[in-house]
Design a protein around this motif. Sequence first.
Motif, PDB file in Angstrom:
ATOM      1  N   VAL A 187       0.833  -1.203   0.000  1.00 23.92           N
ATOM      2  CA  VAL A 187       0.000   0.000   0.000  1.00 23.92           C
ATOM      3  C   VAL A 187       0.870   1.256   0.000  1.00 23.92           C
ATOM      4  O   VAL A 187       0.613   2.203  -0.758  1.00 23.92           O
ATOM      5  N   VAL A 188       1.928   1.249   0.829  1.00 23.83           N
ATOM      6  CA  VAL A 188       2.845   2.400   0.822  1.00 23.83           C
ATOM      7  C   VAL A 188       3.441   2.568  -0.574  1.00 23.83           C
ATOM      8  O   VAL A 188       3.554   3.683  -1.098  1.00 23.83           O
ATOM      9  N   GLY A 189       3.803   1.446  -1.187  1.00 20.92           N
ATOM     10  CA  GLY A 189       4.337   1.490  -2.550  1.00 20.92           C
ATOM     11  C   GLY A 189       3.347   2.112  -3.519  1.00 20.92           C
ATOM     12  O   GLY A 189       3.710   2.957  -4.337  1.00 20.92           O
ATOM     13  N   ASP A 190       2.080   1.700  -3.406  1.00 21.18           N
ATOM     14  CA  ASP A 190       1.031   2.278  -4.252  1.00 21.18           C
ATOM     15  C   ASP A 190       1.047   3.798  -4.173  1.00 21.18           C
ATOM     16  O   ASP A 190       1.054   4.494  -5.194  1.00 21.18           O
ATOM     17  N   VAL A 191       1.052   4.286  -2.919  1.00 25.19           N
ATOM     18  CA  VAL A 191       0.970   5.731  -2.715  1.00 25.19           C
ATOM     19  C   VAL A 191       2.194   6.420  -3.312  1.00 25.19           C
ATOM     20  O   VAL A 191       2.082   7.440  -4.003  1.00 25.19           O
ATOM     21  N   LEU A 192       3.388   5.829  -3.082  1.00 25.93           N
ATOM     22  CA  LEU A 192       4.612   6.433  -3.620  1.00 25.93           C
ATOM     23  C   LEU A 192       4.579   6.464  -5.148  1.00 25.93           C
ATOM     24  O   LEU A 192       4.921   7.466  -5.767  1.00 25.93           O
ATOM     25  N   ILE A 193       4.155   5.361  -5.734  1.00 28.63           N
ATOM     26  CA  ILE A 193       4.116   5.288  -7.201  1.00 28.63           C
ATOM     27  C   ILE A 193       3.144   6.327  -7.748  1.00 28.63           C
ATOM     28  O   ILE A 193       3.433   7.036  -8.703  1.00 28.63           O
ATOM     29  N   LEU A 194       1.990   6.447  -7.076  1.00 29.45           N
ATOM     30  CA  LEU A 194       1.010   7.450  -7.496  1.00 29.45           C
ATOM     31  C   LEU A 194       1.606   8.842  -7.412  1.00 29.45           C
ATOM     32  O   LEU A 194       1.365   9.690  -8.265  1.00 29.45           O
ATOM     33  N   SER A 233       0.630  -0.913 -13.293  1.00 24.38           N
ATOM     34  CA  SER A 233       1.588  -1.176 -14.367  1.00 24.38           C
ATOM     35  C   SER A 233       3.011  -1.246 -13.829  1.00 24.38           C
ATOM     36  O   SER A 233       3.833  -1.995 -14.341  1.00 24.38           O
ATOM     37  N   VAL A 234       3.300  -0.464 -12.777  1.00 21.87           N
ATOM     38  CA  VAL A 234       4.652  -0.527 -12.215  1.00 21.87           C
ATOM     39  C   VAL A 234       4.895  -1.893 -11.556  1.00 21.87           C
ATOM     40  O   VAL A 234       5.940  -2.518 -11.756  1.00 21.87           O
ATOM     41  N   TYR A 235       3.919  -2.381 -10.791  1.00 25.09           N
ATOM     42  CA  TYR A 235       4.091  -3.695 -10.167  1.00 25.09           C
ATOM     43  C   TYR A 235       4.212  -4.782 -11.227  1.00 25.09           C
ATOM     44  O   TYR A 235       4.939  -5.757 -11.049  1.00 25.09           O
ATOM     45  N   ARG A 236       3.490  -4.581 -12.350  1.00 25.57           N
ATOM     46  CA  ARG A 236       3.603  -5.599 -13.398  1.00 25.57           C
ATOM     47  C   ARG A 236       5.004  -5.601 -14.002  1.00 25.57           C
ATOM     48  O   ARG A 236       5.594  -6.642 -14.225  1.00 25.57           O
ATOM     49  N   LEU A 237       5.525  -4.392 -14.176  1.00 24.81           N
ATOM     50  CA  LEU A 237       6.893  -4.258 -14.675  1.00 24.81           C
ATOM     51  C   LEU A 237       7.867  -4.954 -13.724  1.00 24.81           C
ATOM     52  O   LEU A 237       8.815  -5.629 -14.140  1.00 24.81           O
ATOM     53  N   LEU A 238       7.600  -4.772 -12.426  1.00 21.14           N
ATOM     54  CA  LEU A 238       8.474  -5.362 -11.409  1.00 21.14           C
ATOM     55  C   LEU A 238       8.436  -6.892 -11.476  1.00 21.14           C
ATOM     56  O   LEU A 238       9.469  -7.553 -11.454  1.00 21.14           O
ATOM     57  N   ILE A 239       7.245  -7.422 -11.599  1.00 17.54           N
ATOM     58  CA  ILE A 239       7.118  -8.884 -11.672  1.00 17.54           C
ATOM     59  C   ILE A 239       7.712  -9.415 -12.982  1.00 17.54           C
ATOM     60  O   ILE A 239       8.441 -10.412 -12.992  1.00 17.54           O
ATOM     61  N   ASP A 240       7.443  -8.696 -14.075  1.00 19.47           N
ATOM     62  CA  ASP A 240       7.996  -9.115 -15.373  1.00 19.47           C
ATOM     63  C   ASP A 240       9.514  -9.187 -15.330  1.00 19.47           C
ATOM     64  O   ASP A 240      10.120 -10.092 -15.886  1.00 19.47           O
ATOM     65  N   PRO A 259      -3.149   7.432 -13.115  1.00 19.34           N
ATOM     66  CA  PRO A 259      -3.059   8.880 -13.195  1.00 19.34           C
ATOM     67  C   PRO A 259      -2.768   9.305 -14.636  1.00 19.34           C
ATOM     68  O   PRO A 259      -2.152   8.560 -15.393  1.00 19.34           O
ATOM     69  N   SER A 260      -3.229  10.510 -14.979  1.00 22.83           N
ATOM     70  CA  SER A 260      -2.979  10.981 -16.340  1.00 22.83           C
ATOM     71  C   SER A 260      -1.479  11.169 -16.518  1.00 22.83           C
ATOM     72  O   SER A 260      -0.781  11.561 -15.600  1.00 22.83           O
ATOM     73  N   GLY A 261      -0.999  10.859 -17.678  1.00 21.56           N
ATOM     74  CA  GLY A 261       0.434  11.031 -17.934  1.00 21.56           C
ATOM     75  C   GLY A 261       1.239   9.798 -17.608  1.00 21.56           C
ATOM     76  O   GLY A 261       2.427   9.745 -17.847  1.00 21.56           O
ATOM     77  N   SER A 262       0.592   8.778 -17.047  1.00 16.88           N
ATOM     78  CA  SER A 262       1.348   7.583 -16.685  1.00 16.88           C
ATOM     79  C   SER A 262       1.720   6.772 -17.909  1.00 16.88           C
ATOM     80  O   SER A 262       2.429   5.801 -17.825  1.00 16.88           O
ATOM     81  N   ALA A 263       1.233   7.192 -19.066  1.00 14.90           N
ATOM     82  CA  ALA A 263       1.528   6.439 -20.281  1.00 14.90           C
ATOM     83  C   ALA A 263       3.005   6.482 -20.614  1.00 14.90           C
ATOM     84  O   ALA A 263       3.503   5.634 -21.325  1.00 14.90           O
TER      85      ALA A 263
END
Lengths: 347, 349
Positions: free
Chosen positions: A21-28, A36-43, B23-27
């Motif tokens: 959850v903390v990761g979610d907030v930071l990524i946001l 998509s970031v977590y998917r990149l991480l798993i990939d 979020p917008s721009g995440s593309a």
Amino acid sequence: MRRTVEEALLPALVALLVAAVVGDVLILSFGQSPGSVYRLLIDGTWGNAYGFGQVLYKTTTLTFTGLAVAIGLRAGLFNIGAESQLAAGGFLAGLAGLMLPMGLPALATLPIYIVAAAAGGAIVGGIPGVLKARFGAHEVITTIMLNFIVLALLNYLTAAHLKVEGTLHTAEIHAGALPRLSSMIGAFRGSAANVVLFLALITAAAVAWFLFRTRRGFELRATGLQPAAAEYGGVNVGGVWWRTMALSGALAGIGGLNYVLGYKHYYEESFASGAGFLGIAVAIVGRNNPIGVVVAAFVFATMSQGGLAVNAVVPKQIVDVLQAVVIIAVAASVPEVRRLARARSAA
Amino acid sequence: MRKLLIVVGVLLAVHVALLFVRPSGSAQAAAGTGSDRGVNVGLVLDIGGLGDKSFNDGAYRGAVRAEKELGAHIRLIEPGEESDRESGLRLLAAQHMDLVIGVGFIFTDDVTQLAKEYPNINFAVVDYAIATDKAGNPIPPPPNVAALKFKEEEGSFLVGALAALVSRSKKVGFVGGMDVPLIQKFEAGYKAGVRSVCPNCTVISQYAGVTPIAFRNPGKGKELALSQYQQGVDVIYHASGSTGLGVFEAARQTGKYAIGVDADQYSEAPGRVLTSMVKGVDVAVFDMVKRVRDKTFSGGIYTYGLAQNGVGYVYDEHNRALIPDSVRARVEQLKGEIIAGKIPVPSTR
């Protein structure tokens, strides 16, 4: 039995969720989508053979340093010196490799390498052990200080005597290189994972057996729980202290094989950077249980490799923060989970 | 127990919900995989990463400029430990980058090896360490690797001349990091620069040590600098990594001058940093991207000196007040003469 399993698994689960959850907030906060970031991480880690190989490679070193710290903590000793013990182990094993004749088979050299690496770590770990047993010097202070001394000494020896000009590493070792996993499973091509991984798993099993099935292991744990009581029960507490520190150092030292003989085939200045300290986190999250240490090492290795994979999108410091969150969450949730679990069984 | 399960459930629900936020721009996560014709460049920094105000930041600056001016797509990787260097290079090579750059001589081995596995990808290494064979002849890098070298001695020559011209005591100092040929090059250029404008000036030169720790020992740097200032030196040039922070501290304390290295270090001790010998890592990185775009890239050794703007010294609104116009004119004249080949600059002491 069920309660033990819950006590072992729940804190880790809670910790990982909190970190997620903390990761979610930071990524946001970086304007990216967590999904998509977590998917990149798993990939980049479990999603392809190379990435997974790198995770296994990192797991190997962390398992050794994690076991080193864990066995110390079981005896009530906080070994902060895994960093330099790891380096010293790798260094001595590297030296041994440079002196052995070219072309020896790995089967013949492996025992020599293990002994050399263990000896390197055991010397560096043993000194604080003896200082504590003999003079009562606190091992936290002495191991931290030895880190500086040993790393500086190894720097000097490498830079002034052993390095190949223009680099920070020794000449290449030609005797008995340890095979990489890619020589058995082609898909791992290019990955640094090597047979030291199996050594790590065997070592974890051996440590578990030692801790929970032998008299020495019992003495070690008794000393950790209550040194005065152990002493009264006939345990030579000073002896346990220095032997445990030496053993702890030896475990970290063997971890040096992973880089020096499994991966690069030379000793490189500061190859151990960080793995020793991360071992502390691995031990804490693995709750000083050898099996837990292996699992925790795998989790931290995944995060570390995943950090590289997502680096192009978000700063990799996010992963450093997540690692810290996991550690804090585990440290905080262990007592809380235990309390809640106990409350239930009492009700 | 139920409480605990509720906590787990809530956390899980929050996490899953957040997974779907876009979020917008995440593309831009997908940038670099697009089908437009921009060059895809992978950059692997040295451990330490962004924010070192020097090497890594310089390389990044060059990459950002290439992104803006050449439409390149940049992928950046900051390794966390030694084994991540190769890992980062491989991640980028596997993504079929057109150019993969390793920032720092430490990448030499990794890139040399990887270049053979990926003969169709171009590689470049900043400060590539050129090995020599048994007869002492240099071994050229693989055909798809560009070795980026800098003529640090030329930049050092100019700051040496500048130091001597500004010095009142006719005594100037040099503080090196680790005593190795790479740093001796700075010293050699500096001394030659001092002598070129002031043959009877004294140069006191010292090194912080013989191990890599000599590059990160500010305590030692301060000690050396203070002792030089006490001997009458009034300008010190350092080429010593973060050891130099100690030199700046000493300059601040004594009110004398110091000269920075690699990047503009004015902000380390405002008013006390006479100038900095800057290495154009950004220039080299930009040049490589441009060559790949223009399809003029080939492996080999690339040297960046004063003529290519690969080295230089800082003269801007911050330090203008510290450097008299006559001094500036003289240094510029020397610069022209070096570029014209009229002054040979030694690279060994």
